[in-house]
Design a protein around this motif. Structure first.
Motif, mmCIF file in Angstrom:
data_model
loop_
_atom_site.group_PDB
_atom_site.id
_atom_site.type_symbol
_atom_site.label_atom_id
_atom_site.label_comp_id
_atom_site.label_asym_id
_atom_site.label_seq_id
_atom_site.Cartn_x
_atom_site.Cartn_y
_atom_site.Cartn_z
ATOM 1 N N LYS A 1 23.603 54.366 46.723
ATOM 2 C CA LYS A 1 24.156 53.052 47.015
ATOM 3 C C LYS A 1 23.027 52.145 47.468
ATOM 4 C CE LYS A 1 28.749 54.713 48.403
ATOM 5 N NZ LYS A 1 29.763 54.758 49.496
ATOM 6 N N GLN A 2 22.924 50.980 46.854
ATOM 7 C CA GLN A 2 21.845 50.044 47.173
ATOM 8 C C GLN A 2 22.379 48.872 47.980
ATOM 9 O OE1 GLN A 2 19.880 48.312 43.781
ATOM 10 N NE2 GLN A 2 18.518 47.055 45.023
ATOM 11 N N ARG A 3 21.605 48.502 48.989
ATOM 12 C CA ARG A 3 21.905 47.316 49.781
ATOM 13 C C ARG A 3 20.604 46.593 50.038
ATOM 14 N NH1 ARG A 3 24.980 47.043 55.701
ATOM 15 N NH2 ARG A 3 24.587 44.829 56.082
ATOM 16 N N HIS B 1 17.241 47.481 60.168
ATOM 17 C CA HIS B 1 17.851 48.455 59.259
ATOM 18 C C HIS B 1 18.235 49.736 60.001
ATOM 19 C CE1 HIS B 1 17.469 46.641 55.240
ATOM 20 N NE2 HIS B 1 16.394 46.032 55.726
#
Length: 579
Positions: free
Chosen positions: A23-25, A180
């Motif tokens: 999953k990319q954010r 992050h």
């Protein structure tokens, strides 16, 4: 062909295999296992690779699994910062025959600025990076240590998350990294409070622990050092590791004789413990061998069979924190000390062993998970006491620690002063964000068997001035030099004015600045065995310039720029502006 993902920073990563769900954010990618196979996940399980070119003169920094290891230098000339590298014969986190590992995060400084590749979570698996050569450039590969665990034994298929950040600014790239990390490990309330200050019995006493000497120093602390809040009953008082004297209640009662005078003097009692280690001669080891991490044959696993023997160099064993009775035992110990005895700070040492690999009661729980379970139990029982970790696995402690030792033990020695300075500054970005950093004790008075020249003490105190964080004096208060007494007073003033670390502008770690107050800026300058040199300091408008330590005014008329000379060798200056 490996699937490619392009991040917001334009970095292109190649996902290792089809068993990974990604999953990319933005610039972050989160991984989970989606394979049908139950094959064990290896201790070097690949997540992704990133191809590029690392300039020959690029400066690299990589963290270590635990506090005693950091790596700094160019690709062809890397050096270890710390006395206990992860691949040393003592710790053996990984073999010295394996490629160099950079745990937690890797920072690259080149002609284009800074690139940071870092794990933003550590719930179940330790993460690390390796660099290898490839035609026309280099490859950075991200791994997790799967500990040979089987996916069907897991409670979740989620792995860990990684971010790639780019910035022209040294401090900005770390600020982004912190944001992050906080998404996965929210900051603790303690980070909005001042870090603890106090006095430690360790190294203040030449041999062992002496309660009478501690109480003598307490009286002086009460009279002359009112702003040193804590009195730390440090290493040396214990009987046998694991038993803490003769059981929990006798242990508490014996300590009460020392703790009550501390509280009556208006000071906060603090206590050193090694919560996860057990000595082979202890009653706990004899009566509860099933409470320990075991080897493959089902016998208690002695630490030196797989890693460092123990804090005192003697073989130890490790509590299995997946065992409910062990959790109950640890909870009772910490709860008694915090709630019945009134301990307000725990210095938890030897935490590294809590994440030692071995056979635990519950299958599918990694050593990282077991460590976090144990630290979670301590948090629940501590009744809000400050948890200061030492000799700890760093990223596995995220979100569960108030303070973190970031250096090896301090001794009155020039080599150790320099090494601890580098170790502290390379982790100072963590201060007040992940935890309060602890650069170990302030030692400015020589002992009969340990000492150095005044100018090296000056370097050491300026390191602590720049770092902020936890401040504990390790000098004998009944025999301190006027130099040491005055230094503590000035450091306390600095801690009142600002709890932040001074910021370095680059990885050379030579010039750090801090806004102490709205009208005072602090400049800390360091020479690491370089030749003498002149530096020009600047302000936004004309100001006066003072030596922080002596209070001497250094200029005759207000000026916006001021030249300072640094002596050759290991030296430091602290300059403050006054409007």
């Amino acid at each position: 062909m490996s699937p490619l993902i392009t991040l917001q920073c334009h970095a292109e990563i190649a996902i290792a295999n089809h068993n990974l769900l990604v999953k990319q954010r933005g610039d972050e990618v989160s991984f989970s296992y989606s394979g049908l196979s139950n094959d064990p996940i290896s201790s070097r399980y690949t997540l992704f690779s990133l191809d590029g070119y690392i300039e020959p003169d690029a400066l690299l920094y990589g963290d270590g699994f635990q506090m005693g290891c950091q790596t700094l230098g160019t690709l062809s000339n890397l050096r270890s910062i710390g006395n206990y590298p992860d691949n040393s014969s003592l710790l053996r986190v990984y073999s010295s025959a394996d490629p160099q590992r950079f745990y937690n995060h890797l920072l690259i400084c080149d002609s284009l600025g800074y690139t940071l590749i870092g794990f933003t979570s550590c719930h179940r698996f330790a993460g690390f990076f390796e660099i290898s050569k490839r035609p026309g450039g280099h490859r950075i590969t991200a791994y997790i240590d799967g500990e040979e665990s089987s996916p069907r034994d897991w409670s979740t298929y989620e792995l860990e998350s990684v971010v790639i950040l780019k910035s022209a600014d040294f401090n900005e790239v770390y600020q982004q990294y912190v944001e992050h990390i906080h998404r996965h490990h929210p900051p603790r309330e303690s980070q909005s409070l001042p870090p603890p200050t106090g006095w430690s019995s360790l190294q203040s006493q030449s041999e062992g622990f002496d309660s009478e000497l501690l109480l003598k120093n307490l009286a002086i602390q009460y009279q002359q050092h009112s702003q040193l809040d804590y009195v730390l009953i440090d290493q040396g008082y214990q009987a046998v590791l694991g038993d803490w004297c003769e059981g929990i209640q006798p242990f508490v009662e014996k300590l009460r004789e020392i703790v009550e005078p501390i509280k009556q003097a208006g000071k906060k009692p603090a206590l050193w413990l090694t919560p996860f280690t057990v000595a082979p001669g202890s009653a706990l080891f004899i009566e509860h061998p099933d409470w320990l991490v075991h080897d493959e044959q089902g016998a208690p696993l002695r630490a030196d069979k797989v890693t460092w023997a123990g804090l005192d160099g003697k073989p130890c064993y490790v509590l299995d924190m997946t065992h409910e009775e062990v959790q109950d035992h640890l909870y009772e110990l910490i709860a008694c000390l915090s709630q019945e005895l009134g301990i307000e700070l725990f210095k938890l040492d030897g935490m590294y062993w809590g994440a030692m690999k071995g056979q635990r009661r519950d299958d599918g729980i990694t050593s990282i998970e077991a460590y976090r379970i144990g630290l979670g139990v301590i948090n629940q029982a501590a009744n809000g006491a400050h948890l200061l970790l030492s000799r700890a696995p760093l990223w596995p402690s995220l979100g569960l620690a108030d303070g973190m030792r970031v250096t090896d033990d301090v001794i009155r020695d020039t080599r150790q002063f320099e090494q601890n300075a580098l170790a502290t500054f390379l982790r100072s970005w963590q201060n007040g964000k992940l935890w309060h950093i602890d650069p170990d004790r302030l030692v400015l008075t020589s002992l009969p068997n340990q000492g150095c020249e005044r100018r090296f003490y000056d370097f050491h105190r300026t390191v602590l001035l720049a770092s902020g964080g936890v401040l504990f004096s390790g000098d004998p208060l009944d025999d301190m030099t006027p130099f040491a007494v005055d230094s503590i007073k000035r450091l306390i003033i600095r801690h009142v004015d600002s709890q932040q670390s001074a910021s370095f502008s680059s990885m050379t770690l030579q010039h750090a600045t801090l806004e102490l107050t709205p009208t005072n800026d602090l400049h800390c300058l360091f020479n690491y065995h370089q030749t003498a040199r002149d530096l020009v300091l600047t302000a936004n408008h004309p100001v006066d310039w003072y030596d922080f330590w002596t209070g001497e005014k250094l200029n005759s008329i207000t000026t916006q720029a001021f030249e300072v000379t640094l002596e050759s060798g290991l030296s430091a200056r602290a300059i403050v502006t006054v409007e």
